[in-house]
Write an enzyme that holds these catalytic residues in place. Structure first.
Site, PDB file in Angstrom:
ATOM      1  CB  CYS A  11      16.426   5.240 -51.349  1.00 32.27           C
ATOM      2  SG  CYS A  11      16.730   4.265 -52.829  1.00 32.27           S
ATOM      3  CG  HIS A  55      20.821   1.641 -55.435  1.00 32.99           C
ATOM      4  ND1 HIS A  55      19.734   1.023 -54.855  1.00 32.99           N
ATOM      5  CD2 HIS A  55      20.703   2.955 -55.134  1.00 32.99           C
ATOM      6  CE1 HIS A  55      18.991   1.935 -54.220  1.00 32.99           C
ATOM      7  NE2 HIS A  55      19.567   3.116 -54.364  1.00 32.99           N
ATOM      8  CG  HIS A  86      22.161   6.146 -51.555  1.00 36.09           C
ATOM      9  ND1 HIS A  86      21.291   6.226 -50.480  1.00 36.09           N
ATOM     10  CD2 HIS A  86      21.404   5.750 -52.616  1.00 36.09           C
ATOM     11  CE1 HIS A  86      20.078   5.867 -50.888  1.00 36.09           C
ATOM     12  NE2 HIS A  86      20.121   5.586 -52.177  1.00 36.09           N
ATOM     13  CD  GLU A  87      22.129   7.027 -56.122  1.00 38.24           C
ATOM     14  OE1 GLU A  87      21.595   5.990 -56.592  1.00 38.24           O
ATOM     15  OE2 GLU A  87      21.503   7.831 -55.428  1.00 38.24           O
TER      16      GLU A  87
HETATM   17 NI    NI Z   1      18.748   4.889 -53.599  1.00 39.67          NI
END
Ligand code: NI
Length: 176
Positions: free
Chosen positions: A102, A148, A144-145
């Protein structure tokens, strides 16, 4: 595309831990330039995805842009997709573990379990509702995004801290 490279916040910055707000006015010019700046920042950082909270903006905007990498030589090459207000639904129960990194956690890689196949509903940058299915590497990027947007980073998802390694050790794994 934009030449602007925004500052990417790193682990420890409380803004990475906030829950992002839904976007309501996508047509606003600020939103369109945010999307361009996110894409520019991601490309200049050599990333395959980025989320608005990583540049300190608490809005539900992510960019996903798969391309072949050393570890994923068969990953699809795709133009960046902006996903606004994305909602993920896993398809099937299959969970696979693989390495992630990341831009906000420099120097570290972790082995992260993710759903192998997902469906994601989102609005595109023109405000059209979209529903798409992704699998494998691209599904991993999307998950993953979207993490966030909930204030999570990938190191929260590893099963044991023994599955966190440095970037140098990671490169030894993929280029023995
Ligand atoms: Ni990330």
């Amino acid at each position: 595309m934009s030449d602007i490279q925004l500052e990417v916040l790193e682990l420890g910055n409380p803004k990475l831990r906030q829950t992002a707000r839904p976007v309501e006015d996508l047509a606003h010019s600020d939103m369109q330039s945010l999307i361009d700046d996110l894409i520019g920042t991601m490309e200049q950082s050599n990333g395959v995805g980025i989320a608005a909270p990583q540049v300190g903006v608490d809005l539900q905007v992510v960019i996903v842009a798969s391309r072949p990498t050393l570890r994923y030589p068969h990953a699809p090459q795709m133009d960046p997709i902006a996903m606004i207000n994305p909602q993920i639904t896993p398809i099937g129960a299959e969970v696979v573990k693989d390495w992630e990194g990341c831009l906000s956690v420099p120097g570290i890689r972790g082995l992260v379990p993710r759903s192998r196949v997902i469906s994601v509903e989102y609005q595109d940058r023109d405000g059209n509702n979209q529903q798409r299915t992704f699998q494998d590497f691209v599904a991993r990027i999307v998950q993953h995004e979207c993490d966030h947007l909930q204030g999570y980073v990938f190191i929260d998802r590893v099963e044991t801290t023994r599955e966190l390694i440095t970037e140098n050790e990671y490169h030894k794994l993929i280029i023995p």
